[in-house]
Design a protein around this motif. Sequence first.
Motif, PDB file in Angstrom:
ATOM      1  N   ARG A   1      23.740 -40.910  39.459  1.00 23.19           N
ATOM      2  CA  ARG A   1      23.531 -39.522  38.545  1.00 23.19           C
ATOM      3  C   ARG A   1      22.398 -39.528  37.839  1.00 23.19           C
ATOM      4  O   ARG A   1      21.489 -38.476  37.463  1.00 23.19           O
ATOM      5  CB  ARG A   1      24.920 -39.347  37.734  1.00 23.19           C
ATOM      6  N   LYS A   2      22.168 -40.648  37.050  1.00 25.72           N
ATOM      7  CA  LYS A   2      20.643 -40.604  36.074  1.00 25.72           C
ATOM      8  C   LYS A   2      19.413 -40.412  37.113  1.00 25.72           C
ATOM      9  O   LYS A   2      18.561 -39.964  36.791  1.00 25.72           O
ATOM     10  CB  LYS A   2      20.805 -41.769  35.396  1.00 25.72           C
ATOM     11  N   LEU A   3      19.666 -41.307  38.153  1.00 29.51           N
ATOM     12  CA  LEU A   3      18.561 -41.393  39.148  1.00 29.51           C
ATOM     13  C   LEU A   3      18.030 -39.868  39.508  1.00 29.51           C
ATOM     14  O   LEU A   3      16.946 -39.511  39.613  1.00 29.51           O
ATOM     15  CB  LEU A   3      18.821 -42.276  40.229  1.00 29.51           C
ATOM     16  N   PHE A   4      19.185 -39.171  39.820  1.00 23.46           N
ATOM     17  CA  PHE A   4      18.884 -37.723  40.284  1.00 23.46           C
ATOM     18  C   PHE A   4      18.374 -36.796  39.038  1.00 23.46           C
ATOM     19  O   PHE A   4      17.387 -36.124  39.234  1.00 23.46           O
ATOM     20  CB  PHE A   4      20.129 -37.191  40.547  1.00 23.46           C
TER      21      PHE A   4
ATOM     22  N   SER B   1      13.357 -43.551  49.882  1.00 19.44           N
ATOM     23  CA  SER B   1      13.855 -44.565  49.110  1.00 19.44           C
ATOM     24  C   SER B   1      13.453 -44.450  47.777  1.00 19.44           C
ATOM     25  O   SER B   1      12.376 -43.962  47.581  1.00 19.44           O
ATOM     26  CB  SER B   1      13.711 -46.010  49.851  1.00 19.44           C
ATOM     27  N   PHE B   2      14.231 -45.315  46.778  1.00 14.53           N
ATOM     28  CA  PHE B   2      13.768 -45.127  45.521  1.00 14.53           C
ATOM     29  C   PHE B   2      13.970 -46.671  44.941  1.00 14.53           C
ATOM     30  O   PHE B   2      15.016 -47.458  45.368  1.00 14.53           O
ATOM     31  CB  PHE B   2      14.871 -44.322  44.539  1.00 14.53           C
ATOM     32  N   GLY B   3      13.017 -47.173  44.024  1.00 12.01           N
ATOM     33  CA  GLY B   3      13.156 -48.414  43.720  1.00 12.01           C
ATOM     34  C   GLY B   3      12.268 -48.826  42.397  1.00 12.01           C
ATOM     35  O   GLY B   3      11.473 -47.978  42.051  1.00 12.01           O
ATOM     36  N   ALA B   4      12.887 -49.637  41.776  1.00  8.70           N
ATOM     37  CA  ALA B   4      12.152 -50.039  40.433  1.00  8.70           C
ATOM     38  C   ALA B   4      10.587 -50.735  40.713  1.00  8.70           C
ATOM     39  O   ALA B   4       9.759 -50.653  39.673  1.00  8.70           O
ATOM     40  CB  ALA B   4      12.879 -51.061  39.467  1.00  8.70           C
ATOM     41  N   LEU B   5      10.471 -50.953  41.787  1.00 11.81           N
ATOM     42  CA  LEU B   5       9.195 -51.789  42.257  1.00 11.81           C
ATOM     43  C   LEU B   5       8.697 -51.472  43.399  1.00 11.81           C
ATOM     44  O   LEU B   5       9.354 -50.713  44.167  1.00 11.81           O
ATOM     45  CB  LEU B   5       9.683 -53.435  42.196  1.00 11.81           C
ATOM     46  N   PRO B   6       7.366 -51.185  43.449  1.00  8.23           N
ATOM     47  CA  PRO B   6       6.681 -50.920  44.990  1.00  8.23           C
ATOM     48  C   PRO B   6       7.186 -51.973  46.152  1.00  8.23           C
ATOM     49  O   PRO B   6       7.352 -52.984  45.674  1.00  8.23           O
ATOM     50  CB  PRO B   6       5.269 -51.095  44.563  1.00  8.23           C
ATOM     51  N   ILE B   7       7.021 -51.565  47.251  1.00 11.94           N
ATOM     52  CA  ILE B   7       7.161 -52.411  48.375  1.00 11.94           C
ATOM     53  C   ILE B   7       6.105 -52.431  49.174  1.00 11.94           C
ATOM     54  O   ILE B   7       5.677 -51.156  49.705  1.00 11.94           O
ATOM     55  CB  ILE B   7       8.624 -51.703  49.097  1.00 11.94           C
ATOM     56  N   GLU B   8       5.688 -53.484  49.672  1.00 12.59           N
ATOM     57  CA  GLU B   8       4.435 -53.713  50.380  1.00 12.59           C
ATOM     58  C   GLU B   8       4.700 -53.076  51.805  1.00 12.59           C
ATOM     59  O   GLU B   8       5.679 -53.178  52.390  1.00 12.59           O
ATOM     60  CB  GLU B   8       4.050 -55.127  50.553  1.00 12.59           C
ATOM     61  N   GLY B   9       3.655 -52.209  52.231  1.00 12.69           N
ATOM     62  CA  GLY B   9       3.783 -51.725  53.428  1.00 12.69           C
ATOM     63  C   GLY B   9       4.494 -50.176  53.400  1.00 12.69           C
ATOM     64  O   GLY B   9       4.280 -49.501  54.300  1.00 12.69           O
ATOM     65  N   LEU B  10       4.954 -49.802  52.334  1.00 17.20           N
ATOM     66  CA  LEU B  10       5.490 -48.583  52.233  1.00 17.20           C
ATOM     67  C   LEU B  10       4.559 -47.740  51.009  1.00 17.20           C
ATOM     68  O   LEU B  10       4.350 -47.890  50.194  1.00 17.20           O
ATOM     69  CB  LEU B  10       6.939 -48.484  51.785  1.00 17.20           C
ATOM     70  N   ASN B  11       4.269 -46.360  51.670  1.00 15.07           N
ATOM     71  CA  ASN B  11       3.290 -45.586  50.870  1.00 15.07           C
ATOM     72  C   ASN B  11       4.331 -44.668  49.772  1.00 15.07           C
ATOM     73  O   ASN B  11       5.513 -44.617  49.902  1.00 15.07           O
ATOM     74  CB  ASN B  11       2.541 -44.665  51.704  1.00 15.07           C
ATOM     75  N   ASP B  12       3.763 -43.906  49.028  1.00 14.19           N
ATOM     76  CA  ASP B  12       4.398 -43.308  48.093  1.00 14.19           C
ATOM     77  C   ASP B  12       4.968 -41.830  48.291  1.00 14.19           C
ATOM     78  O   ASP B  12       5.562 -41.135  47.629  1.00 14.19           O
ATOM     79  CB  ASP B  12       3.654 -43.075  46.730  1.00 14.19           C
ATOM     80  N   LEU B  13       4.974 -41.616  49.653  1.00 15.47           N
ATOM     81  CA  LEU B  13       5.547 -40.527  50.214  1.00 15.47           C
ATOM     82  C   LEU B  13       6.903 -40.872  51.050  1.00 15.47           C
ATOM     83  O   LEU B  13       7.593 -40.193  51.597  1.00 15.47           O
ATOM     84  CB  LEU B  13       4.707 -39.849  51.172  1.00 15.47           C
ATOM     85  N   GLU B  14       7.098 -42.296  50.894  1.00 12.44           N
ATOM     86  CA  GLU B  14       8.048 -43.069  51.782  1.00 12.44           C
ATOM     87  C   GLU B  14       9.147 -43.732  50.648  1.00 12.44           C
ATOM     88  O   GLU B  14      10.359 -43.339  50.433  1.00 12.44           O
ATOM     89  CB  GLU B  14       8.026 -44.040  52.741  1.00 12.44           C
TER      90      GLU B  14
END
Length: 227
Positions: free
Chosen positions: A199-202, A167-180
């Motif tokens: 397209r820009k995200l890619f 997943s991609f997001g503009a903010l971190p999500i509690e409980g998810l690490n930076d490999l998820e």
Amino acid sequence: MLRNLEVFVKRKLRQYFKKKYAARDEVKLENENFAIVSNNCWGGSNYLWLNKPYNTPFIGLFIYGPCYIKLLQNFEYYMNHQLLFADVSKYKDREKTYPVGLLGDVEVHFTHYMDTTEALLKWERRKSRMEELYGTDNLFFTICDRERVDTQIIKEFHKLPFKNKLSFGALPIEGLNDLEHIKVYERPKSKNAIVPNGRKLFKISFLYIDLVHWFNSGKIKRTRFKY
């Protein structure tokens, strides 16, 4: 400030030497038979970059968050539905100037298709390629925080039984690490911040993750930038 400059330089180099970088990634790609399931154009951009045929029907379209998570939670059931088309959408976010498909009660917004004939033809052809990969580890599922995808939907996404999820997001999500969950720093950091369009995200994904490594091994390998 130095970090922002480095990001700018790396993006411009990749843009300027696009053919060279794409050719390099194409050579590195060992797993050439994979299907990307994405809620927007992020997935299709990977195939274009790697010069590979579309092994997925999730091309040139987007799906609103509530429909997308419903689709993924019962994936083969919904994918077995005959694609029909609606005159109107239950989502009133924008004017509908493109075909709106229906898989049961799940809407598929074919934003880059001229008409229902084209949308149906390409959906069925590409879906048949993806179906050949059912039961393998060659399906790659992604989601980003656009089009009514909220934190709860992303958390539900990561509960799904699929092996390859990102997943991609503009903010971190509690409980998810930076490999998820990949936190993309580009956007303003307000509580309503979202990532750029697919397209820009890619185009900026290489700053955060080695996508070819993911397609080859199924393992997330972070690149230079972690936020």
